[in-house]
Design an enzyme around this catalytic site. Structure first.
Site, PDB file in Angstrom:
ATOM      1  N   GLY A 109       0.918  -1.174  -0.011  1.00  0.00           N
ATOM      2  CA  GLY A 109       0.146   0.027  -0.156  1.00  0.00           C
ATOM      3  C   GLY A 109       0.886   1.326  -0.112  1.00  0.00           C
ATOM      4  N   GLY A 111       1.542   2.795  -2.661  1.00  0.00           N
ATOM      5  CA  GLY A 111       1.311   3.345  -3.837  1.00  0.00           C
ATOM      6  C   GLY A 111       2.126   2.993  -4.956  1.00  0.00           C
ATOM      7  CB  SER A 112       3.527   0.147  -6.374  1.00  0.00           C
ATOM      8  OG  SER A 112       2.551  -0.709  -6.343  1.00  0.00           O
ATOM      9  CB  SER A 113      -0.679   1.984  -9.305  1.00  0.00           C
ATOM     10  OG  SER A 113      -0.931   0.560  -8.843  1.00  0.00           O
ATOM     11  CB  ALA A 115       5.561   5.181  -7.256  1.00  0.00           C
ATOM     12  CG  ASP A 156      -2.007   8.081  -4.564  1.00  0.00           C
ATOM     13  OD1 ASP A 156      -2.337   8.884  -5.148  1.00  0.00           O
ATOM     14  OD2 ASP A 156      -2.289   6.581  -4.461  1.00  0.00           O
TER      15      ASP A 156
END
Ligand code: MEV
Length: 323
Positions: A109, A111-113, A115, A156
């Site tokens: 969680g 926030g890889s998407s 980033a 994010d």
């Protein structure tokens, strides 16, 4: 052909989750766990993606059919949409190869998407020699995220772009960097991946049934954020910790807490943390606790003993950059 690399940090929500979806401010910090994206022009009229961490190898798509959501692996849907939006906005047509690499699991969680979306657009702008201000990058990335998942405040993305610790209002209406020297955080992962859009919808349904009550909770979260902004800048950990506990109680009232999160939060408090709360949508993902550098080890051990996974995380990290 020339390769451009960009990286963007992950994030941790400190205060104000959920209320931020409804026009209120939140406080987010960028974490020094980065996602790296490499872009390169290619001859063929296709988008090629290698994203091994999310199980994507040898993905190809005709540039003309970018933006279709059907039959796209989840791990590449954000990249696919980001490229479509970037090409459309700047009237570019080109074949493209993208490789991604992440220093953290997409399960946490962090926030890889978001980033990956931010780093990809930054790298594309560099590759096609387009000058993008941070706010333009934000707007393009936010459009992309809304097209993919329908909901979200965009906090994010702001953390991935500006880095540091930010006061953020829905959709980027306000993005104010907060000057914070240190932030002694302990982060514990529950082992459960949260489904953010589902939790956001759950709060929306609660608000429909109890509008006054839920808006009252949001107003109180807003007060917490206002106070926390000052206590963080002053480095007043005692007060910041108290505010975390208040924020946690308000999130509990919204119905997004879980027993596992509570177990880790109480373990951290019992070990002497100034405060602790869930971070993000709830339902799983991570909790955060605040303790002095000296206390951090004990808090981390207590969180592990209670069944959490301690994650070594450096907050207040630098925003997106070309590598
Ligand atoms: C999720 O990490 C935080 C939420 O406030 C959603 C959002 O702001 O996009 C629940």
């Amino acid at each position: 052909m020339k390769k451009i690399k960009a990286s963007a940090p992950g994030k941790l929500m400190l205060f104000g989750e959920h209320a931020v979806v409804y026009g209120y401010p939140c406080i987010v910090t960028a974490v020094e766990q980065r996602v790296r994206v490499e872009v390169q022009k290619i001859e063929n009229d296709i988008l090629k993606i290698e994203a091994p961490e999310v199980g994507v190898r040898g993905y190809t798509k005709k540039i003309k059919s970018l933006g279709e959501k059907a039959n796209i692996p989840k791990g590449v849907i954000f990249l696919n949409m980001a490229v479509k939006n970037f090409f459309k906005k700047y009237k570019i047509e080109s074949g493209l190869k993208i490789k991604t690499k992440s220093e953290f699991s997409s399960e946490f969680g962090f926030g890889s998407s978001s980033a990956v979306t931010v780093a990809a657009i930054k790298a594309l702008a560099e590759l096609f020699k387009i000058k993008l201000k941070n706010k333009q990058l934000f707007d393009l990335a936010y459009k992309t995220v809304l097209e993919v998942q329908g909901v979200g405040s965009g906090f994010d993305l702001a953390a991935a772009i500006w880095g540091g610790t930010l006061l953020f209002v829905t959709g980027g209406r306000k993005i104010v960097p907060l000057k914070i020297k240190e932030l002694p955080l302990v982060v514990g992962y529950t082992g459960v991946k949260a489904d953010t859009p589902t939790l956001v919808r759950k709060v929306a349904e609660l608000r429909q049934r109890y509008p006054q009550l839920v808006d009252g909770i949001f107003d109180n979260i807003n007060f917490v954020v206002e106070e926390a902004k000052n206590s963080l800048i002053e480095g007043d950990w005692q007060k910041t910790g108290e505010l975390m506990i208040l924020n946690q109680g308000l999130l509990e009232a919204l119905g997004v807490n879980t027993k596992k999160l509570s177990d880790l939060i109480f373990a951290a408090l019992d070990a002497g943390a100034y405060g602790a709360k869930l971070s993000g949508a709830g339902g799983g993902d991570c909790m955060i606790a605040l303790g002095s550098e000296r206390m951090k080890r004990e808090i981390a051990q207590a969180v592990e003993k209670a069944g959490g996974k301690y994650l070594e995380v450096k907050p207040n990290a630098e925003g997106v950059r070309i590598e």
